[in-house]
Design an enzyme around this catalytic site. Structure first.
Site, PDB file in Angstrom:
ATOM      1  N   HIS A 294       1.388  -1.545   0.409  1.00 41.35           N
ATOM      2  CA  HIS A 294      -0.146   0.046   0.070  1.00 41.35           C
ATOM      3  C   HIS A 294       0.982   1.445   0.482  1.00 41.35           C
ATOM      4  O   HIS A 294       2.545   0.800   0.096  1.00 41.35           O
ATOM      5  CB  HIS A 294      -0.695   0.648   1.775  1.00 41.35           C
ATOM      6  CG  HIS A 294       0.035  -0.342   2.702  1.00 41.35           C
ATOM      7  ND1 HIS A 294       0.207   0.976   3.074  1.00 41.35           N
ATOM      8  CD2 HIS A 294       0.064  -1.265   3.288  1.00 41.35           C
ATOM      9  CE1 HIS A 294       0.910   1.167   4.033  1.00 41.35           C
ATOM     10  NE2 HIS A 294       1.082   0.106   4.692  1.00 41.35           N
TER      11      HIS A 294
ATOM     12  N   GLU B  59      -1.892  -7.414   7.467  1.00 46.68           N
ATOM     13  CA  GLU B  59      -0.776  -7.317   8.555  1.00 46.68           C
ATOM     14  C   GLU B  59      -0.610  -8.114   9.907  1.00 46.68           C
ATOM     15  O   GLU B  59      -1.623  -8.006   9.963  1.00 46.68           O
ATOM     16  CB  GLU B  59      -0.991  -5.653   8.448  1.00 46.68           C
ATOM     17  CG  GLU B  59       1.055  -5.554   9.064  1.00 46.68           C
ATOM     18  CD  GLU B  59       2.076  -6.139   8.401  1.00 46.68           C
ATOM     19  OE1 GLU B  59       2.448  -6.852   8.482  1.00 46.68           O
ATOM     20  OE2 GLU B  59       2.462  -5.092   7.673  1.00 46.68           O
TER      21      GLU B  59
END
Length: 413
Positions: free
Chosen positions: A210, A286
């Site tokens: 990202h 994550e």
């Protein structure tokens, strides 16, 4: 109460409940093993899951785990086998068979787990154990399939993680009683890619980190379970630059994202450019950094010095209240397998985070998870991995950043 609550025989020792337990009614057998060449030494695990009635192999796994003791490898085999069984049927009754008396007795609760590393692994295993399992010790000669799998990867074969159809063929034995894995010729192992001809179409994963967030800019831990942060303006520009670089890729079949906001924001920009919807894969989230979330590395070192050193030394160690890299590796690998099953032979943009990308790279290179500590991955960087039908992988690029000029507008052309 089952008549197998306590079963003693010359074949093994079982403790637990058997087929009468509540659940789906399905019965599975996990066979797990681990070993090291040297103690500690180069280590690996092997695990298979069978249908209890037919004996057919429904799933199997094997992987090198770097340098470890036999006991650590055994526990890794158990964890893998339990994970396979859960993917097949979380409600099934499971019998676990191992030739490690230590692991069986510790997991059955009869022996104490004294060593700190073993306690952490035992806790990971207990989190995966279904209700009312049966724990069975078997002699080594009755655990040859799992043993052959781990020795195959120690001899240089590819790691294995197969669930369902890809693992449904029963493991045949030759007239000596040895499983097929023990007698297969060396050529059956998947070769490294490069100069050789490709076998079948590869599934290509374009792994995109990202764009920048305030936490990534400040180098703060930012994982699952903490604040769900957004992209900065520069992060949005990085996402646009990445989208532009991907617009020239032909045949992208899907854009898949972690469920966190920063990845979905990045994925939406890419998907709009490619004319595709965004699909969400929870396994790509994550790492959960627990109590460390929001702190810098230096701040964590001041507040949790012993915990940080343990985390850096051992990928099975989790931050307080968080996940270990080994736990993340299990779900990331499962997410990869789902993508390959769904998009076999196609190209997929996968928008995710630092740790999942690094661990997928470790899987592709067949190196231990701790190698992730030596990788650097900037925001909006692209990593490309091709996964082949025979289990081999090819890392084609790593950490290539999107080009964004100082004014924040993406570079075109």
């Amino acid at each position: 109460m089952s008549d197998r609550l306590f079963e003693h025989s010359s074949q093994g020792v079982s403790r637990g409940l058997s087929a009468g337990s509540p659940g789906s009614g399905r019965r599975l057998v996990v066979e797990a093993d681990g070993g090291s060449r040297g103690n500690p030494g180069r280590a690996a695990y092997g695990a298979v899951v069978r249908d209890a009635e037919s004996g057919d192999v429904l799933a199997r796994a094997a992987e090198r785990i770097g340098t470890a003791t036999n006991n650590v490898a055994e526990y890794n085999g158990l964890i893998a086998g339990l994970r396979l069984a859960r993917e097949l049927d979380a409600a099934a009754h499971v019998e676990i068979r191992m030739d490690s008396k230590l692991v069986i007795e510790q997991m059955a609760g009869r022996w104490k787990v004294k060593h700190a590393d073993m306690r952490r692994l035992a806790e990971q295993a207990r989190a995966l154990v279904p209700a009312n399992p049966t724990w069975t010790w078997v002699p080594r000669e009755r655990n040859k399939t799992a043993d052959a799998l781990l020795n195959a990867v120690l001899d240089g074969g590819p790691p294995v993680w197969e669930v369902g159809a890809s693992a449904s063929t029963p493991v045949a034995a030759d007239p000596t009683g040895r499983p097929a894995e023990e007698t297969a010729p060396a050529e059956a192992s998947a070769p490294a890619r490069g100069w050789g001809a490709e076998v079948g179409g590869a599934t290509t994963l374009l792994l995109l980190r990202h764009g920048e967030t305030e936490r990534s800019q400040a180098k703060r831990f930012s994982g699952s379970g903490g604040e769900d942060v957004s992209l900065t303006e520069r992060g949005r520009a990085q996402a646009a630059a990445a989208a532009r670089s991907l617009a020239d890729r032909l045949g992208v079949a899907a854009v898949v994202s972690s469920p966190l906001r920063r990845t979905r924001q990045t994925a939406e920009v890419v998907a709009a450019t490619l004319g595709l919807p965004v699909e969400v894969e929870p396994g790509l989230a994550e790492t959960a950094f627990g109590e460390w979330d929001g702190f810098t590395f230096a701040e964590v070192g001041q507040r949790w010095p012993a915990e940080l050193q343990a985390w850096l030394a051992d990928t099975s160690v989790a931050p307080p209240g968080g996940e270990s890299f080994e736990q993340v590796l299990i779900r990331v690998r499962a997410a990869r397998d789902r993508l390959i099953r769904t998009y076999g032979g196609k190209t997929v943009v996968v928008v995710t985070h630092v740790t999942p990308i690094k661990l997928l790279t470790c899987l592709a290179l067949d190196v231990p998870a701790r190698a992730a500590y030596r990788m650097e991955l900037p925001p909006a960087a692209l990593t490309e991995v091709a996964w082949f039908a025979d289990g081999a992988a090819s890392l084609r690029s790593f950490g290539v950043p999107a080009e964004v000029p100082e004014d924040g507008e993406p570079i075109h052309g």
